[in-house]
Design an enzyme around this catalytic site. Structure first.
Site, PDB file in Angstrom:
ATOM      1  CE  LYS A 305      -3.574  -1.704   1.013  1.00 52.77           C
ATOM      2  NZ  LYS A 305      -5.285  -1.998   2.368  1.00 52.77           N
ATOM      3  NE  ARG A 340      -7.018  -8.339   0.185  1.00 51.17           N
ATOM      4  CZ  ARG A 340      -6.982  -7.803  -0.718  1.00 51.17           C
ATOM      5  NH1 ARG A 340      -5.605  -6.804  -0.327  1.00 51.17           N
ATOM      6  NH2 ARG A 340      -7.156  -7.730  -1.634  1.00 51.17           N
TER       7      ARG A 340
HETATM    8  C1  7PJ Z   1      -8.312  -5.166   2.046  1.00 52.52           C
HETATM    9  C2  7PJ Z   1      -9.538  -5.523   1.143  1.00 52.52           C
HETATM   10  C3  7PJ Z   1      -8.059  -4.559   2.893  1.00 52.52           C
HETATM   11  C4  7PJ Z   1      -9.807  -6.084   3.090  1.00 52.52           C
HETATM   12  C5  7PJ Z   1      -8.468  -4.402  -0.536  1.00 52.52           C
HETATM   13  C6  7PJ Z   1      -5.468  -3.381  -2.371  1.00 52.52           C
HETATM   14  C7  7PJ Z   1      -6.632  -2.848  -1.945  1.00 52.52           C
HETATM   15  N1  7PJ Z   1      -9.949  -6.619   2.159  1.00 52.52           N
HETATM   16  N2  7PJ Z   1      -9.006  -5.172  -0.395  1.00 52.52           N
HETATM   17  N3  7PJ Z   1      -8.381  -5.497   3.925  1.00 52.52           N
HETATM   18  N4  7PJ Z   1      -7.284  -4.013   0.372  1.00 52.52           N
HETATM   19  N5  7PJ Z   1     -10.170  -6.981   4.332  1.00 52.52           N
HETATM   20  O1  7PJ Z   1      -5.404  -4.914  -1.811  1.00 52.52           O
HETATM   21  O2  7PJ Z   1      -4.151  -2.915  -1.461  1.00 52.52           O
HETATM   22  O3  7PJ Z   1      -7.056  -3.715   3.268  1.00 52.52           O
HETATM   23  S1  7PJ Z   1      -7.537  -3.999  -2.881  1.00 52.52           S
END
Ligand code: 7PJ
Length: 362
Positions: A305, A340
């Site tokens: 990020k 994640r």
């Molecule tokens: C997240 C997400 C996160 C959860 C995205 C990216 C943006 N779902 N979906 N947590 N971020 N739960 O992957 O950089 O931080 S999309």
């Protein structure tokens, strides 16, 4: 008015419980993770804006505080109960150690894979590679939620994700998760066999989501976002980002419980980068263990990020792997249950060595 009461577990004891020679009322064994033991709690009392009162207390002192009459004592007692409650497995996955969720983008304009996995077969291959590298969960998403990104129609999102889900069901051993804000995508993905719903709007974007999610009986990840992805990075403001995000997630957990989604099926996520400045993101990372007080497993998504770029000057997301691994480990230290990430192999290797060093054995 006593105001809001918050308890943040503090001071992780970095030896396995069998090696910790202390009376039960001294060691803070906060939830059903044998490897996660804290030695103190931060008691935060909020009256209006800002922090108000923050004190580091022993478990004994917090129990004393919880025993006093009145609203603050009662809130404190309820949080202690939630901290100590067992976390049920999510989609059959025991959360007795940090689990890795690998990101499978099926978008032509995604954060960091920029069209690379636009075709279903490429996304399926990528997902199977992440599984090989040690992903416990594969998170499939067809709507880019990058700051400023445009919306994707329902048809287009279904066209992107359904072939990938269908190609992975019965083939992948990992649990499958669908990253969507649309109730119809949730419903179709659930019918096709996904195991987890992941919604960056915490089931608020689509008026049907609460009901549809309840009907699927699947676990749900509730992520905090301030505003819509298109506009969320325009001057986001909080009174106190950690406590505001906590309050917002608590309200969503309660809305889900009222809609028939049991707390044992919920996971909370502070939503790094979603309506947050770099300073906000860092406060959330530093205070992450606060979210255990919601009584659900905690997820952290910091991978590649932009705050990592802001801290280190790495403009290209693919250059942010070491920073992403460091953020994941900082989450694991605070007891995050699910990480994640894009870079599963690197995260898996780092976690294995970090845990072995922490515990003094493999
Ligand atoms: C997240 C997400 C996160 C959860 C995205 C990216 C943006 N779902 N979906 N947590 N971020 N739960 O992957 O950089 O931080 S999309």
């Amino acid at each position: 008015m006593s105001g809001g009461v918050y308890l943040r577990p503090l001071g992780r004891v970095t030896r396995p419980p069998g090696h910790i020679n202390a009376a039960p009322d001294k060691v803070v064994r906060l939830f059903a993770r044998d490897d996660v033991v804290f030695c103190a709690l931060e008691l935060i009392q909020r009256h209006g804006e800002g922090w108000s009162d923050r004190r580091v207390l022993s478990l004994e002192d917090v129990r004393g505080f919880a025993a006093q009459a009145g609203s603050a004592g009662q809130q404190c007692k309820a949080i202690l109960t939630r901290l100590a409650a067992a976390r049920a497995p999510i989609a059959g996955l025991n959360l007795d150690r940090p689990r890795i969720m690998g990101i499978v983008n099926v978008t032509p304009d995604s954060f960091s894979d920029a069209g690379q996995f636009a075709s279903a077969q490429a996304a399926i291959d990528h997902a199977l590679r992440l599984e090989e590298e040690g992903a416990d969960i594969l998170d499939i998403g067809g709507e880019s939620t990058r700051p400023g990104a445009d919306r994707v129609s329902l048809d287009e999102e279904l066209r992107r994700v359904m072939p990938v889900i269908e190609g992975l069901v019965g083939r992948a051993r990992a649990r499958l998760s669908i990253d969507t804000r649309k109730a119809e995508v949730m419903r179709r993905a659930a019918l096709a066999g996904v195991h987890i719903l992941n919604d960056i709007s915490a089931l608020q974007h689509d008026a049907l989501s609460l009901r549809v999610a309840a009907e699927t009986r699947l676990p749900v990840v509730l992520m905090h976002a301030l505003g819509d992805p298109r506009t969320m990075q325009r001057d986001p403001r909080y009174d106190n980002v950690l406590l505001d995000v906590y309050d917002a997630l608590e309200a969503r957990v309660e809305a889900c419980v009222r809609a028939g989604i049991a707390r044992q099926r919920l996971v909370v996520d502070p939503g790094i980068g979603f309506g947050k400045t770099t300073a906000h993101n860092l406060e959330l990372l530093a205070g992450l263990s606060l979210f255990h007080a919601l009584g659900t497993p905690v997820m952290l998504g910091a991978s590649r990020k932009s705050f990592i770029g802001a801290l280190t000057g790495a403009p290209d997301p693919s250059e942010r792997v070491p920073g992403s691994v460091a953020a994941a480990l900082s989450g694991a230290l605070q007891g995050a249950h699910i990480l994640r990430v894009h870079d599963v192999a690197a995260t898996r290797q780092a976690l294995t060595v970090w845990e072995a060093a922490l515990m003094g054995s493999a």
